[in-house]
Every structure is written in C-alpha cells, then in structure tokens.
Design a protein around this motif. Sequence first.
Motif, PDB file in Angstrom:
ATOM      1  N   PRO A   1     -24.196  39.549  -6.703  1.00  0.00           N
ATOM      2  CA  PRO A   1     -24.169  38.156  -7.196  1.00  0.00           C
ATOM      3  C   PRO A   1     -25.465  37.422  -6.837  1.00  0.00           C
ATOM      4  N   LYS A   2     -26.070  36.777  -7.806  1.00  0.00           N
ATOM      5  CA  LYS A   2     -27.336  36.072  -7.591  1.00  0.00           C
ATOM      6  C   LYS A   2     -27.039  34.650  -7.164  1.00  0.00           C
ATOM      7  N   ASN A   3     -27.541  34.295  -5.973  1.00  0.00           N
ATOM      8  CA  ASN A   3     -27.236  32.980  -5.401  1.00  0.00           C
ATOM      9  C   ASN A   3     -25.732  32.732  -5.307  1.00  0.00           C
ATOM     10  N   GLY A   4     -24.997  33.834  -5.092  1.00  0.00           N
ATOM     11  CA  GLY A   4     -23.550  33.715  -4.955  1.00  0.00           C
ATOM     12  C   GLY A   4     -22.808  33.576  -6.265  1.00  0.00           C
ATOM     13  N   VAL A   5     -23.489  33.836  -7.401  1.00  0.00           N
ATOM     14  CA  VAL A   5     -22.858  33.724  -8.718  1.00  0.00           C
ATOM     15  C   VAL A   5     -22.811  35.107  -9.361  1.00  0.00           C
ATOM     16  N   ILE A   6     -21.614  35.494  -9.819  1.00  0.00           N
ATOM     17  CA  ILE A   6     -21.443  36.805 -10.456  1.00  0.00           C
ATOM     18  C   ILE A   6     -22.088  36.770 -11.839  1.00  0.00           C
ATOM     19  N   LYS A   7     -23.064  37.623 -12.040  1.00  0.00           N
ATOM     20  CA  LYS A   7     -23.769  37.696 -13.318  1.00  0.00           C
ATOM     21  C   LYS A   7     -22.891  38.390 -14.343  1.00  0.00           C
ATOM     22  N   ARG A   8     -22.769  37.834 -15.516  1.00  0.00           N
ATOM     23  CA  ARG A   8     -21.896  38.399 -16.540  1.00  0.00           C
ATOM     24  C   ARG A   8     -22.462  39.716 -17.061  1.00  0.00           C
ATOM     25  N   SER A   9     -21.535  40.616 -17.396  1.00  0.00           N
ATOM     26  CA  SER A   9     -21.917  41.926 -17.910  1.00  0.00           C
ATOM     27  C   SER A   9     -20.735  42.489 -18.678  1.00  0.00           C
ATOM     28  N   SER A  10     -21.028  43.372 -19.618  1.00  0.00           N
ATOM     29  CA  SER A  10     -19.951  44.043 -20.358  1.00  0.00           C
ATOM     30  C   SER A  10     -19.804  45.496 -19.926  1.00  0.00           C
ATOM     31  N   ARG A  11     -20.479  45.905 -18.875  1.00  0.00           N
ATOM     32  CA  ARG A  11     -20.421  47.280 -18.390  1.00  0.00           C
ATOM     33  C   ARG A  11     -19.292  47.408 -17.362  1.00  0.00           C
ATOM     34  N   ILE A  12     -18.126  47.802 -17.809  1.00  0.00           N
ATOM     35  CA  ILE A  12     -16.936  47.853 -16.958  1.00  0.00           C
ATOM     36  C   ILE A  12     -16.958  49.120 -16.098  1.00  0.00           C
ATOM     37  N   GLU A  13     -16.704  48.927 -14.809  1.00  0.00           N
ATOM     38  CA  GLU A  13     -16.750  50.047 -13.861  1.00  0.00           C
ATOM     39  C   GLU A  13     -15.366  50.446 -13.342  1.00  0.00           C
ATOM     40  N   GLY A  14     -14.396  49.546 -13.354  1.00  0.00           N
ATOM     41  CA  GLY A  14     -13.056  49.876 -12.848  1.00  0.00           C
ATOM     42  C   GLY A  14     -12.249  48.623 -12.603  1.00  0.00           C
ATOM     43  N   GLY A  15     -11.130  48.769 -11.859  1.00  0.00           N
ATOM     44  CA  GLY A  15     -10.258  47.641 -11.561  1.00  0.00           C
ATOM     45  C   GLY A  15     -10.282  47.303 -10.077  1.00  0.00           C
ATOM     46  N   HIS A  16     -10.189  46.013  -9.762  1.00  0.00           N
ATOM     47  CA  HIS A  16     -10.340  45.565  -8.374  1.00  0.00           C
ATOM     48  C   HIS A  16      -9.443  44.351  -8.153  1.00  0.00           C
ATOM     49  N   ALA A  17      -8.970  44.183  -6.915  1.00  0.00           N
ATOM     50  CA  ALA A  17      -8.149  43.035  -6.541  1.00  0.00           C
ATOM     51  C   ALA A  17      -8.908  42.169  -5.540  1.00  0.00           C
ATOM     52  N   PHE A  18      -8.641  40.875  -5.566  1.00  0.00           N
ATOM     53  CA  PHE A  18      -9.347  39.923  -4.720  1.00  0.00           C
ATOM     54  C   PHE A  18      -8.519  38.649  -4.645  1.00  0.00           C
ATOM     55  N   ALA A  19      -8.932  37.739  -3.793  1.00  0.00           N
ATOM     56  CA  ALA A  19      -8.285  36.434  -3.702  1.00  0.00           C
ATOM     57  C   ALA A  19      -9.152  35.390  -4.389  1.00  0.00           C
ATOM     58  N   ILE A  20      -8.520  34.470  -5.084  1.00  0.00           N
ATOM     59  CA  ILE A  20      -9.221  33.304  -5.619  1.00  0.00           C
ATOM     60  C   ILE A  20      -8.859  32.135  -4.715  1.00  0.00           C
ATOM     61  N   VAL A  21      -9.852  31.593  -4.001  1.00  0.00           N
ATOM     62  CA  VAL A  21      -9.582  30.616  -2.944  1.00  0.00           C
ATOM     63  C   VAL A  21     -10.079  29.217  -3.286  1.00  0.00           C
ATOM     64  N   GLY A  22     -10.512  29.003  -4.516  1.00  0.00           N
ATOM     65  CA  GLY A  22     -10.961  27.682  -4.902  1.00  0.00           C
ATOM     66  C   GLY A  22     -11.509  27.664  -6.310  1.00  0.00           C
ATOM     67  N   TYR A  23     -12.013  26.512  -6.713  1.00  0.00           N
ATOM     68  CA  TYR A  23     -12.619  26.386  -8.041  1.00  0.00           C
ATOM     69  C   TYR A  23     -13.601  25.218  -8.039  1.00  0.00           C
ATOM     70  N   THR A  24     -14.539  25.273  -8.987  1.00  0.00           N
ATOM     71  CA  THR A  24     -15.460  24.172  -9.241  1.00  0.00           C
ATOM     72  C   THR A  24     -15.420  23.898 -10.744  1.00  0.00           C
ATOM     73  N   ARG A  25     -16.279  23.046 -11.206  1.00  0.00           N
ATOM     74  CA  ARG A  25     -16.319  22.770 -12.644  1.00  0.00           C
ATOM     75  C   ARG A  25     -16.866  23.964 -13.429  1.00  0.00           C
ATOM     76  N   ASP A  26     -17.495  24.932 -12.720  1.00  0.00           N
ATOM     77  CA  ASP A  26     -18.132  26.050 -13.407  1.00  0.00           C
ATOM     78  C   ASP A  26     -17.359  27.369 -13.315  1.00  0.00           C
ATOM     79  N   GLY A  27     -16.417  27.467 -12.400  1.00  0.00           N
ATOM     80  CA  GLY A  27     -15.701  28.726 -12.287  1.00  0.00           C
ATOM     81  C   GLY A  27     -14.809  28.779 -11.061  1.00  0.00           C
ATOM     82  N   PHE A  28     -14.195  29.952 -10.861  1.00  0.00           N
ATOM     83  CA  PHE A  28     -13.322  30.179  -9.707  1.00  0.00           C
ATOM     84  C   PHE A  28     -14.120  30.767  -8.550  1.00  0.00           C
ATOM     85  N   LEU A  29     -13.668  30.502  -7.330  1.00  0.00           N
ATOM     86  CA  LEU A  29     -14.309  31.030  -6.130  1.00  0.00           C
ATOM     87  C   LEU A  29     -13.525  32.251  -5.655  1.00  0.00           C
ATOM     88  N   VAL A  30     -14.187  33.390  -5.675  1.00  0.00           N
ATOM     89  CA  VAL A  30     -13.577  34.669  -5.316  1.00  0.00           C
ATOM     90  C   VAL A  30     -13.898  35.015  -3.868  1.00  0.00           C
TER      91      VAL A  30
END
Length: 639
Positions: free
Chosen positions: A201-230
């Motif tokens: 993640p660049k500056n803490g932001v996940i860069k968008r991509s269409s290259r799928i590598e697999g499935g993963h689980a995580f917690a979403i612990v917040g949000y801003t006007r631009d996205g969710f905080l993982v």
Amino acid sequence: MPVPTVDTYENDDEDMVKKQTLTAADAVRALPVNRDVIDLRDRYYVPSLVPLRADVVPNHTDLNIRDQFDEGACTGFALAAVVDCQRRREGLPGHVSTRMLFEMARLHDDLPDPEAAGSTLRGALKGFFHNGVCDEVDAPYLLGADATGWDLDIETAHKARDVTLGSYFRLNHEINDYHAAINEAGAVIASGKIHAGWARPKNGVIKRSSRIEGGHAFAIVGYTRDGFLVQNSWGPRWGGFQNMPGVALWSYEDWFEHVEDAWVLRLAVSSPSAFDVKYARNHAMFRDAKVAASAFAPRRQDIHGHFMHLDDGQFVSRGRYTQNKASLDETAKLIKSGGTGRNETPDYRHLLIFAHGALSNKTAVAKRIRAWSKVYKKNGIYPIHIMWETGFNSDVVDVFYDLLFKTRNLMGEDADHTDARLEEMAGPLGRKLWRDLKVTSGLTFAPGTQGGEGIRDLVKAARQAPELQVHFASASAGVLLLAELADVMQQLKVPLASANVMAPACNLDHYNNRIRPHLGQTIQHLYQYSLIDQRECADTLDIYSKSLLYLVSNALEPQKGTPMLGMETGLQALAGPDLDGLPAQHSVYFAGRDRKQTDAKSHTGLDRDLKTMNHILQTIVGGQTGGVQAFSQGHMQGY
C-alpha cells in the motif's frame, strides 16, 4: 488524500488460477479463504436510524497488529481483531487467542473439500459461537513444529467460556450497511479477493488492481469519506495509513469490485455457568418433542472428553467432532487421576464404554452424550461413547427405500409377499454392506490402529485409577464392539465388571465364538434387554412390515432366517424356550414381560426407556441410584 491508481494486466483469467499467495511485508502470504456459501438460515444486519459519524478512525494504540506469517490462518486473526475491538469498547484488557479461533474455524467449516487450506468466515464464527475463545496466553500463536498437534484441552475449554459470541449478522453489500455496522459495533470481519495492489500500500492506501491472487480475511475497523480502514494480519510493516502500522485504506471502488463476505457481531455477556443452557425449555424448538429431537447438533465442547470418533480404527480428524491423540491423552489422564482432583475422594469409580448402533450417526451420538452425561457423572461414572463411522446408515437406508419403491411398483403396495420380495432384492448389496460393517467393527479397536491404541491407553489408565471398574453398554450393532473390547481387556488383565446390550444385532455364531467364552472371565456379567417377539413384529419399518432385526436376519445375514441374539426367537434357538441353556453370567430382560427392568416398545425406544436406562445404571453402580441421581423423563428427550 492520495487517490488509488489502477494497474491493469493482460490474461487476468490466467492469473486467477495461480497459486494463492502474495508477497507482502517481506513475506509470502497465503490467501486460502473460501467464500461463504448461501445459507437461508443466515440473519442479516438491519441498520438502525442512529445518526452516522462522518468518519470512524481508531486510536492506533488500541490496535493489536498481529502477523500470521505464511500460515493461512487469517480468519482466526481477523476474528481476533474484531473480538479485541469489542472487548476494548467494554474496557477489558488482554487479547484473545488467534490459534484457538482458527483451529475451531477449521473444525466447524463445511467445505466441499475437507483437505482444502484455510476456512470461511462462517466457519470462524460457528467455531467461536460453539466454543468461545481463551486468552492468547493460554493458546499462543506458534508456528511450525511448535504448533503441530494443538488441541483444545479440558482446562482451556473451560477458560474459553469467559468470552463467547452473542449475536452475529451477515452484511448485505450496501455501503450504508457497512457504515452503520462499523458505527454501531466498532469493527466487522470481512473477506475479499486480494489483488497485487495489497502487496505494498502506497502511503497506507491499497492501490487498485485487477490481478487477483486469492482470498483473504481481515477486520474493517473504520471508514473515511474515501474508503474503509482495513486492519490486516501481515505485521506492522504493512499499511501505514495516517501513521497507523498494519492499517490501510481500501477505496470504496475497490471494495465494490472485490469484497466477498462480511459479518458484524456482538459478544455475549460473560456467563460461563450458562454456557450449556443457551435456550430455555419453553423455546420454540422444545415445544414439540420431534422438533427438539432434531434440534441443533451439540457443540464439540458440550461433549469434549466423552467420545472416541473412529473410522476403520483411525481417528476422524475433520468435522465438528474431531478426534486426536492429544485429546484422548487428556481423557486418559483424567481417568487415571480419578477425576478433577478437586475432591479428596475420587470423582469417578466407574468407566463406561458405550458403543452405539450402526444407524446412529455422530450427531445422534452427540445428542445422547449431552442428554446423559450429567446423570452418569453424578453417579461417579465417566462415560466414553464410541462414534464409529460405519457408512451403514445412509447407504443401506437409501438402497432399501429405492428397492421398496421398485418392489411396490412391480407388485402393488398391498401384496402379501412384498417383504419376501424386498428381502430377495435387498440381499446381494445388503449382505455386502453388513459384512463391511462387521469388518469395520473388527478394526475399531484393532492393535496398531489409533482406535486400538487409544482404547488400550484408556483401559491402562483405568487400571491405575483408585478402585475404578470398567463397564460396557451398547445398542443394536454396537454389540459387535464388545468382543473386541473384551479381547483388549483380557490382554491387559482388566476385568469388565458388566456389559449391558440392548437389542444386540449379532448372530448366535458371533455370540458363541466371541462373547460367550469371556463370560465369567473377562466379562463378569452380561445383561441383555430385548423385545418380546410380539413387540418385535410390531416394530415395523417404513419400508418393511417387521423389525430391523428381522430384516437383518432374513436379508443381510448369509443365510435367510439366521438366529439373532437380540431376538426372542434367536435366544430360544440358543437356550431353549425358557432360556435354561444360558450361562449363569448372562441375564435377559424382555420388554413386554419384565416390566420392572424394561418396557420399551421398539428397538429405538430402548435407550429412551426410563426403566431400561435406569436398570443399566443400577447394574453399573450396584443398585445405589435414587432421587436426583437416577435418570428422569427429561433426560430421555432431545435425541
């Protein structure tokens, strides 16, 4: 605010089939999470009308950033992060065990491929709901050889009752529902398709991509006007959004394209003493006895330490009722010590090995364990129930139903000789399945198998316990395990104080060759409970106008009409009309005649009959039952 960019790749379909890993934070990360299947029983979260905050950003000092390294245990890590968040909101210290949450998720997942890596979010939530979770200090997250063979022991299982799951709801993939859930509960557990942009993640932001590598689980612990905080589980070197190690911004556009599942939860009130009584007796499922009997399968923790789950003599290592050597060693240790050690006198004076019938699947056995265990233990009896996978239940019943319908189509439903035709048609395959069941019974306690070594460890522990007697009980084909157990005990020079067999489904040759020689020697006394022939004939099956034992005798044994030990006609063929030819160490009680000892109306009614079950109890403890220590009618329900 940095704006996520998009990488595009050719041959995206080809990338989808790559191995499920991603190199991130200087380590190869496993991405094995499976998507939750559709289940109509899921309850969905409904947002309230409480105003939403413009943004929810956690205090980074409250976050416990963990690292799963290369193990595919992310569902356990994600759930631990959400549980920790809930506990922080309550002002509670400490962190819960990711190891226990993940191992319980694996046990409670219903994956099409039981050997698949990882788990689902639903599996993690079910594991948490049924077992609770202990503190991290009681089950730390170890790797490699240190983690091999981790098992939920009795002490840890009791500690886990302090932190349990209350309510949990699946989220519709609507952004407002996510915002409301996070605003209300503080965090949600989620899974998604992970692409190359998650690696750095660049500056803490996940860069968008269409290259799928697999499935993963995580917690979403917040949000801003631009996205969710993982909050991720790839260590503090990953992420860095707003100087928060382990946290990154997941843009709403990326979320929309790649989210898979999400759940919001609330912890239950800490009440360990109420762990076994989640539902009151007047709950809807208890108002109808038939509904109660088919109610929820018991949790593994409900019956922990009271079962051996075997398939061809080997431990069953997957599913709700997993078995391994570590858990059996814990049981042997308890038996050897005579109990918990909290009392000056031993808690247990008897060890009961209970073998259930071929038509009792693991859930049916578990329900009996749950219904009976407290009474046994109050009487100083430590019960071990044998779950042996025979394959007989689903295979034979399905085959016989199919044959019945074919027979009825050919001959008419009211034909007098439908039974004979069914016996003829069912015989070839039925005899093979019945023969395989007998082979399976021989493997259950065979030397060199895990079951064989396990039962020997239990008997040796009983031999070393203070004044502990060993007993056996069985229903139907469970009697086939009696001879195998008696052989083991003869080798170890430990007597079997009593054996109690209900409608024993074995032929007279098996009795004469394998059981009778042990009577008065290894088996000190055999108590048998059967139906009089009138009740035997009245105990009809849906597919057959006589009892199951008649079907075994006429269609499954090598010779039609083979005398069976569990039938009155078979016993008379063995020992005469008055049973004068039976050994003195073999007592028989007939339901329909010996009403003080048994009064069951059917084979399946024997282990639901109060008189039968209490007489078995009396044979074990020497007649010293009464009052609250005896079975009541309430103990005969729910299975």
